[in-house]
Scaffold this motif. Sequence first.
Motif, PDB file in Angstrom:
ATOM      1  N   ALA A   5       0.826  -1.210   0.000  1.00  0.00           N
ATOM      2  CA  ALA A   5       0.000   0.000   0.000  1.00  0.00           C
ATOM      3  C   ALA A   5       0.861   1.262   0.000  1.00  0.00           C
ATOM      4  O   ALA A   5       0.515   2.250  -0.639  1.00  0.00           O
ATOM      5  CB  ALA A   5      -0.928  -0.001   1.209  1.00  0.00           C
ATOM      6  N   GLY A   8       3.419   0.621  -3.551  1.00  0.00           N
ATOM      7  CA  GLY A   8       2.946  -0.008  -4.772  1.00  0.00           C
ATOM      8  C   GLY A   8       3.808  -1.214  -5.091  1.00  0.00           C
ATOM      9  O   GLY A   8       4.963  -1.317  -4.656  1.00  0.00           O
ATOM     10  N   ARG A  81      -5.601   5.736  -0.346  1.00  0.00           N
ATOM     11  CA  ARG A  81      -4.500   4.798  -0.122  1.00  0.00           C
ATOM     12  C   ARG A  81      -4.843   3.728   0.913  1.00  0.00           C
ATOM     13  O   ARG A  81      -3.949   3.170   1.551  1.00  0.00           O
ATOM     14  CB  ARG A  81      -3.213   5.531   0.227  1.00  0.00           C
ATOM     15  N   PRO A  83      -5.101   0.436   2.496  1.00  0.00           N
ATOM     16  CA  PRO A  83      -4.281  -0.725   2.116  1.00  0.00           C
ATOM     17  C   PRO A  83      -5.070  -1.835   1.424  1.00  0.00           C
ATOM     18  O   PRO A  83      -4.586  -2.421   0.449  1.00  0.00           O
ATOM     19  CB  PRO A  83      -3.702  -1.209   3.447  1.00  0.00           C
ATOM     20  N   TRP A  85      -7.803  -1.590  -0.360  1.00  0.00           N
ATOM     21  CA  TRP A  85      -8.167  -1.170  -1.709  1.00  0.00           C
ATOM     22  C   TRP A  85      -6.951  -1.008  -2.607  1.00  0.00           C
ATOM     23  O   TRP A  85      -7.032  -1.207  -3.817  1.00  0.00           O
ATOM     24  CB  TRP A  85      -9.025   0.090  -1.666  1.00  0.00           C
ATOM     25  N   THR A  86      -5.818  -0.683  -2.035  1.00  0.00           N
ATOM     26  CA  THR A  86      -4.601  -0.609  -2.837  1.00  0.00           C
ATOM     27  C   THR A  86      -4.279  -1.971  -3.436  1.00  0.00           C
ATOM     28  O   THR A  86      -3.862  -2.067  -4.595  1.00  0.00           O
ATOM     29  CB  THR A  86      -3.425  -0.083  -1.989  1.00  0.00           C
ATOM     30  N   GLU A  90      -4.014  -2.656  -7.436  1.00  0.00           N
ATOM     31  CA  GLU A  90      -2.822  -3.291  -8.012  1.00  0.00           C
ATOM     32  C   GLU A  90      -3.204  -4.527  -8.826  1.00  0.00           C
ATOM     33  O   GLU A  90      -2.679  -4.741  -9.921  1.00  0.00           O
ATOM     34  CB  GLU A  90      -1.824  -3.674  -6.910  1.00  0.00           C
ATOM     35  N   THR A 151     -12.969   3.225  -5.980  1.00  0.00           N
ATOM     36  CA  THR A 151     -11.734   3.529  -6.699  1.00  0.00           C
ATOM     37  C   THR A 151     -11.400   5.009  -6.552  1.00  0.00           C
ATOM     38  O   THR A 151     -10.249   5.373  -6.298  1.00  0.00           O
ATOM     39  CB  THR A 151     -11.874   3.144  -8.184  1.00  0.00           C
ATOM     40  N   ALA A 154     -10.167   5.591  -2.958  1.00  0.00           N
ATOM     41  CA  ALA A 154      -8.832   5.024  -2.770  1.00  0.00           C
ATOM     42  C   ALA A 154      -7.758   5.858  -3.473  1.00  0.00           C
ATOM     43  O   ALA A 154      -6.636   5.969  -2.981  1.00  0.00           O
ATOM     44  CB  ALA A 154      -8.793   3.582  -3.271  1.00  0.00           C
ATOM     45  N   MET A 155      -8.117   6.448  -4.600  1.00  0.00           N
ATOM     46  CA  MET A 155      -7.160   7.279  -5.345  1.00  0.00           C
ATOM     47  C   MET A 155      -7.074   8.692  -4.779  1.00  0.00           C
ATOM     48  O   MET A 155      -6.184   9.455  -5.150  1.00  0.00           O
ATOM     49  CB  MET A 155      -7.570   7.338  -6.819  1.00  0.00           C
TER      50      MET A 155
END
Length: 184
Positions: A5, A8, A81, A83, A85-86, A90, A151, A154-155
């Motif tokens: 997270a 990346g 960010r 974790p 959802w990161t 990915e 999304t 998370a972004m």
Amino acid sequence: MAAIAEDGLDRLTMAGLGREVGMSSGHLLYYFRSKDELLLRTLEWSEEQLGVERRQALARQVPVRERLDAFVRLYVPQAPRDPHWTLWLELWNRARSLDDAARDRLLDIELSWHRDLVALLVEGASRGEFRAVDAERIATRVRALLDGFSTHVAMGLPGSDRAHVLAHVADFFDETLSPNDRTG
């Protein structure tokens, strides 16, 4: 999960991760074979933890709408960010390079959320809390809505904070599931 997270997967090295968790990169590769497998197994672990919370929330003896709202609160990221959802972002980014078995594993995770959502919609309609709907169809739409909003959260996109997303989803449920006919 925290290392993925934070930096990346592209910037994460097996040697660096090994130092963080006290293992050699060789041991990590022995257990995970690749970064993609490490990522998928980390997501599966994270989903198991979240699945326990989801099952507990859905088993509560409260109105179905309260359980549906709890489902959504578990689904939507806590903050940019996030974790959990990161990991999803990915994996979605790498989906084209995953083999069929890995994509099947992702689908299993998706379907666990979908089945719980369908069950809530069916129960809500049977109890008269929701209007009768095609639960499979609405669940598919709700998951797409949640994925899109999640999304953005998370972004960290401006205007897409968690509170606004939860309010939008609640409005959607009010408009879509209300047992009162609002069209007439």
